[in-house]
Design an enzyme around this catalytic site. Sequence first.
Site, PDB file in Angstrom:
ATOM      1  N   ALA A  69       0.861  -1.178   0.000  1.00  0.00           N
ATOM      2  CA  ALA A  69       0.000   0.000   0.000  1.00  0.00           C
ATOM      3  C   ALA A  69       0.900   1.231   0.000  1.00  0.00           C
ATOM      4  O   ALA A  69       2.052   1.168   0.441  1.00  0.00           O
ATOM      5  CB  ALA A  69      -0.884  -0.017   1.230  1.00  0.00           C
ATOM      6  N   GLY A 112       0.459  -5.058   0.824  1.00  0.00           N
ATOM      7  CA  GLY A 112      -0.708  -5.087  -0.060  1.00  0.00           C
ATOM      8  C   GLY A 112      -0.394  -5.706  -1.414  1.00  0.00           C
ATOM      9  O   GLY A 112      -1.293  -6.251  -2.069  1.00  0.00           O
ATOM     10  N   GLU A 115      -0.795  -9.307  -0.889  1.00  0.00           N
ATOM     11  CA  GLU A 115      -2.241  -9.555  -0.706  1.00  0.00           C
ATOM     12  C   GLU A 115      -2.980  -9.474  -2.041  1.00  0.00           C
ATOM     13  O   GLU A 115      -3.898 -10.265  -2.296  1.00  0.00           O
ATOM     14  CB  GLU A 115      -2.804  -8.544   0.299  1.00  0.00           C
ATOM     15  CG  GLU A 115      -2.265  -8.808   1.700  1.00  0.00           C
ATOM     16  CD  GLU A 115      -2.615  -7.711   2.690  1.00  0.00           C
ATOM     17  OE1 GLU A 115      -2.416  -6.522   2.366  1.00  0.00           O
ATOM     18  OE2 GLU A 115      -3.081  -8.037   3.784  1.00  0.00           O
ATOM     19  N   GLU A 135       4.287  -5.505   7.181  1.00  0.00           N
ATOM     20  CA  GLU A 135       3.525  -4.495   7.938  1.00  0.00           C
ATOM     21  C   GLU A 135       3.979  -4.397   9.392  1.00  0.00           C
ATOM     22  O   GLU A 135       3.932  -3.325   9.991  1.00  0.00           O
ATOM     23  CB  GLU A 135       2.017  -4.833   7.895  1.00  0.00           C
ATOM     24  CG  GLU A 135       1.363  -4.599   6.548  1.00  0.00           C
ATOM     25  CD  GLU A 135       1.396  -5.807   5.615  1.00  0.00           C
ATOM     26  OE1 GLU A 135       2.217  -6.736   5.845  1.00  0.00           O
ATOM     27  OE2 GLU A 135       0.613  -5.823   4.656  1.00  0.00           O
TER      28      GLU A 135
HETATM   29  N1  CO8 Z   1       4.554   3.244  -0.696  1.00  0.00           N
HETATM   30  C1  CO8 Z   1       4.938   4.394  -1.290  1.00  0.00           C
HETATM   31  N2  CO8 Z   1       6.097   4.544  -1.960  1.00  0.00           N
HETATM   32  C2  CO8 Z   1       6.892   3.455  -2.049  1.00  0.00           C
HETATM   33  C3  CO8 Z   1       6.571   2.218  -1.456  1.00  0.00           C
HETATM   34  C4  CO8 Z   1       5.333   2.142  -0.756  1.00  0.00           C
HETATM   35  N3  CO8 Z   1       4.893   0.985  -0.193  1.00  0.00           N
HETATM   36  N4  CO8 Z   1       7.565   1.332  -1.702  1.00  0.00           N
HETATM   37  C5  CO8 Z   1       8.484   2.001  -2.426  1.00  0.00           C
HETATM   38  N5  CO8 Z   1       8.100   3.279  -2.619  1.00  0.00           N
HETATM   39  C6  CO8 Z   1       8.799   4.332  -3.355  1.00  0.00           C
HETATM   40  C7  CO8 Z   1       9.946   4.891  -2.538  1.00  0.00           C
HETATM   41  O1  CO8 Z   1       9.479   5.891  -1.636  1.00  0.00           O
HETATM   42  C8  CO8 Z   1      10.830   5.468  -3.626  1.00  0.00           C
HETATM   43  O2  CO8 Z   1      10.304   6.701  -4.040  1.00  0.00           O
HETATM   44  P1  CO8 Z   1      11.250   8.016  -4.080  1.00  0.00           P
HETATM   45  O3  CO8 Z   1      12.296   7.697  -5.097  1.00  0.00           O
HETATM   46  O4  CO8 Z   1      10.317   9.103  -4.486  1.00  0.00           O
HETATM   47  O5  CO8 Z   1      11.801   8.163  -2.715  1.00  0.00           O
HETATM   48  C9  CO8 Z   1      10.648   4.477  -4.783  1.00  0.00           C
HETATM   49  O6  CO8 Z   1       9.426   3.786  -4.506  1.00  0.00           O
HETATM   50  C10 CO8 Z   1      11.773   3.461  -4.874  1.00  0.00           C
HETATM   51  O7  CO8 Z   1      11.875   2.821  -3.615  1.00  0.00           O
HETATM   52  P2  CO8 Z   1      13.294   2.544  -2.902  1.00  0.00           P
HETATM   53  O8  CO8 Z   1      14.245   3.661  -3.223  1.00  0.00           O
HETATM   54  O9  CO8 Z   1      13.034   2.259  -1.477  1.00  0.00           O
HETATM   55  O10 CO8 Z   1      13.744   1.243  -3.704  1.00  0.00           O
HETATM   56  P3  CO8 Z   1      14.733   0.106  -3.173  1.00  0.00           P
HETATM   57  O11 CO8 Z   1      15.028  -0.750  -4.362  1.00  0.00           O
HETATM   58  O12 CO8 Z   1      15.868   0.693  -2.418  1.00  0.00           O
HETATM   59  O13 CO8 Z   1      13.867  -0.752  -2.100  1.00  0.00           O
HETATM   60  C11 CO8 Z   1      11.889  -1.888  -1.303  1.00  0.00           C
HETATM   61  C12 CO8 Z   1      12.756  -1.480  -2.528  1.00  0.00           C
HETATM   62  C13 CO8 Z   1      12.673  -2.877  -0.420  1.00  0.00           C
HETATM   63  C14 CO8 Z   1      10.620  -2.564  -1.825  1.00  0.00           C
HETATM   64  C15 CO8 Z   1      11.554  -0.633  -0.471  1.00  0.00           C
HETATM   65  O14 CO8 Z   1      11.035   0.365  -1.360  1.00  0.00           O
HETATM   66  C16 CO8 Z   1      10.537  -0.859   0.599  1.00  0.00           C
HETATM   67  O15 CO8 Z   1      10.850  -1.431   1.643  1.00  0.00           O
HETATM   68  N6  CO8 Z   1       9.266  -0.412   0.398  1.00  0.00           N
HETATM   69  C17 CO8 Z   1       8.224  -0.510   1.382  1.00  0.00           C
HETATM   70  C18 CO8 Z   1       7.696  -1.946   1.469  1.00  0.00           C
HETATM   71  C19 CO8 Z   1       6.619  -2.057   2.504  1.00  0.00           C
HETATM   72  O16 CO8 Z   1       6.813  -1.847   3.685  1.00  0.00           O
HETATM   73  N7  CO8 Z   1       5.407  -2.401   2.051  1.00  0.00           N
HETATM   74  C20 CO8 Z   1       4.271  -2.621   2.899  1.00  0.00           C
HETATM   75  C21 CO8 Z   1       3.456  -1.382   2.986  1.00  0.00           C
HETATM   76  S1  CO8 Z   1       2.168  -1.546   4.199  1.00  0.00           S
HETATM   77  C22 CO8 Z   1       0.900  -2.318   3.368  1.00  0.00           C
HETATM   78  O17 CO8 Z   1       1.032  -2.726   2.256  1.00  0.00           O
HETATM   79  C23 CO8 Z   1      -0.395  -2.419   4.113  1.00  0.00           C
HETATM   80  C24 CO8 Z   1      -1.339  -3.310   3.381  1.00  0.00           C
HETATM   81  C25 CO8 Z   1      -2.566  -2.584   3.033  1.00  0.00           C
HETATM   82  C26 CO8 Z   1      -3.504  -3.465   2.245  1.00  0.00           C
HETATM   83  C27 CO8 Z   1      -3.427  -3.273   0.746  1.00  0.00           C
HETATM   84  C28 CO8 Z   1      -4.465  -4.143   0.061  1.00  0.00           C
HETATM   85  C29 CO8 Z   1      -4.271  -4.411  -1.406  1.00  0.00           C
END
Ligand code: CO8
Length: 260
Positions: A69, A112, A115, A135
Amino acid sequence: CPSYEYVTVEKRGEGSCVGLVTLNRPKALNALCDGLMKEVEAAMLTLDKDPGVAAIILTGSEKAFAAGADIKEMQNKDFVDCYMGNFLEGWDGVTKCKKPVIAAVNGYALGGGCELAMMCDIILAGEKARFGQPEIALGTIPGAGGTQRLTRAVGKSRAMQMCVTGDPINAQQAKDWGLATSVHPPDQLVAEAVKLGERIGQHSKLVVAICKESVNNAQELSLHEGLHVEKRLFYTTFATVSIFSIRTLFTSFGQKNNSI
Ligand code: CO8
């Protein structure tokens, strides 16, 4: 097809019988914002209604199926916003499709994203896929099936470990644990999914839809109820054109009719 901002929609395969929805928000690794999820639902349901389409693929990029998400959209919400605003309500549009939906997962399928893949009917994984429910590291828990569909897919102990550690599993583990059916080189993944969609397209669309309904009942109903409904659905197939064409096949080598 209508024009979309966050997804692309195509038809592939023999006779264009396979719908392909590609998440297209590369700068945010296909993070699932509300606008994207609304478009996913609209695109999937449009293909679901298209009489020429037999199966639908949902995919992302080679780097990310979806990184979860949208954290930026979520971070300022409080309990009242979530509860009164029905946060995530309507994000399960994929599950409304009658046709089989294949998730072709390359790269990250986190939170998400994992999911969303599990809302699909079959998951094919690219070799570099990572499935996880991180999460817990954000101080929350999965909210769209991560504690439920994952547990049904891989069993309690594995799902528990994934959810309480937040640690992802790789493609081979996902296959070994029954979350994905097969693993492919990343650049061949979508082509493999199209082949699978074409294979499904060789059968009656109506009977495939009935079959999908019955298999999905196994997630929802007791064995007793599931077997009962299965039998009823089995009987309904005897009222379809498809079964008549099979009779023809056995009597006069006619062609099986998969247009219905
Ligand atoms: N939300 C918003 N932006 C994101 C997300 C995210 N989940 N993941 C990555 N991005 C963005 C980053 O902010 C970045 O943007 P910017 O360049 O503007 O700063 C861009 O994508 C690239 O990301 P990274 O530089 O971090 O890329 P890396 O290759 O270094 O890392 C990762 C990749 C490991 C995937 C890392 O981006 C990461 O850990 N992301 C978050 C993962 C996470 O915690 N996801 C769970 C979110 S909570 C959730 O999903 C709740 C569920 C809700 C239900 C949904 C139902 C369908």
